[in-house]
Design a protein around this motif. Structure first.
Motif, PDB file in Angstrom:
ATOM      1  N   ASN A  23       0.816  -1.201   0.000  1.00  0.00           N
ATOM      2  CA  ASN A  23       0.000   0.000   0.000  1.00  0.00           C
ATOM      3  C   ASN A  23       0.851   1.252   0.000  1.00  0.00           C
ATOM      4  OD1 ASN A  23      -2.591  -1.339   0.247  1.00  0.00           O
ATOM      5  ND2 ASN A  23      -1.940  -1.870   2.304  1.00  0.00           N
ATOM      6  N   TYR A  41      -4.634   9.046   3.285  1.00  0.00           N
ATOM      7  CA  TYR A  41      -5.071   8.381   2.058  1.00  0.00           C
ATOM      8  C   TYR A  41      -4.212   7.140   1.879  1.00  0.00           C
ATOM      9  CZ  TYR A  41      -5.689   7.537  -2.941  1.00  0.00           C
ATOM     10  OH  TYR A  41      -5.948   6.966  -4.158  1.00  0.00           O
ATOM     11  N   THR A  43      -3.740   3.607  -0.625  1.00  0.00           N
ATOM     12  CA  THR A  43      -4.131   2.951  -1.867  1.00  0.00           C
ATOM     13  C   THR A  43      -3.273   1.723  -2.108  1.00  0.00           C
ATOM     14  OG1 THR A  43      -4.528   3.284  -4.245  1.00  0.00           O
ATOM     15  CG2 THR A  43      -2.603   4.386  -3.305  1.00  0.00           C
ATOM     16  N   ASN A  50      -6.762  -2.932  -5.813  1.00  0.00           N
ATOM     17  CA  ASN A  50      -6.862  -1.534  -6.248  1.00  0.00           C
ATOM     18  C   ASN A  50      -7.780  -0.697  -5.364  1.00  0.00           C
ATOM     19  OD1 ASN A  50      -5.077  -1.758  -8.508  1.00  0.00           O
ATOM     20  ND2 ASN A  50      -6.703  -2.913  -9.522  1.00  0.00           N
ATOM     21  N   LYS A  52      -8.972   1.709  -2.055  1.00  0.00           N
ATOM     22  CA  LYS A  52      -8.508   2.961  -1.456  1.00  0.00           C
ATOM     23  C   LYS A  52      -9.231   3.195  -0.132  1.00  0.00           C
ATOM     24  CE  LYS A  52      -7.722   4.909  -6.027  1.00  0.00           C
ATOM     25  NZ  LYS A  52      -7.054   3.705  -6.410  1.00  0.00           N
TER      26      LYS A  52
END
Length: 160
Positions: A23, A41, A43, A50, A52
């Motif tokens: 990540n 954040y 991701t 994929n 988030k």
């Protein structure tokens, strides 16, 4: 968010083993006298799911001598790709006691209480207790047993 080995549950052993993910993470923290606000954040950069996550948090340090107490609160929004990777049930994983399940984005709320002692400038010991509560997107998954996670721990930190 969840175990890649699905908690080694015998009920889930026939499900696809989840792969480890890598990540990317970015956090901005605004420190003020009344507390700290953070925005994070996360991701998946390994292309496993994929997914988030966005997190907003608040914490406040209370310091007395070498002792500190830090309560914190976080709200996290996980997108549907991340939630389905960990809590979804694909067509290949369906059987009589495990229906197909596809989730939407999900919110979780967590709080942590940390108590610590700074031994000196470089060494700190601390303990914590935390709770995380998940919304219906995770709660309704047929592979979810617990919708609240309580954790506690002890730690040591050395600052270089």
């Amino acid at each position: 968010m969840a175990d890649v080995d699905r908690g080694e549950s015998p009920v889930l052993e026939d499900m696809k083993k989840l792969d480890e993910t890598v990540n990317g993470f970015l956090e901005v923290k605004i420190k003020q006298y009344w507390g700290n606000i953070s925005f994070a954040y996360l991701t998946d950069i390994s292309n496993e799911h994929n997914g988030k996550q966005l997190t907003i948090g608040y914490d406040k340090d209370y310091i007395s001598g070498n002792w500190f107490f830090t309560p914190s609160f976080n709200a996290t929004l996980s997108d549907n790709r991340l939630v389905n990777y960990f809590y979804g049930v694909s067509k290949q994983e369906v059987h009589s006691t495990r229906p197909l399940y596809t989730a939407d984005a999900s919110w979780s709320i967590s709080t942590t209480l940390m108590l610590g002692y700074a031994i000196d400038r470089n060494n700190t010991v601390f303990s914590f207790i935390s709770g995380t509560w998940f919304d219906d997107q995770i709660r309704d998954s047929p592979i979810t047993e617990k919708t609240t996670v309580i954790a506690a721990g002890l730690g040591y930190q050395y600052l270089f």
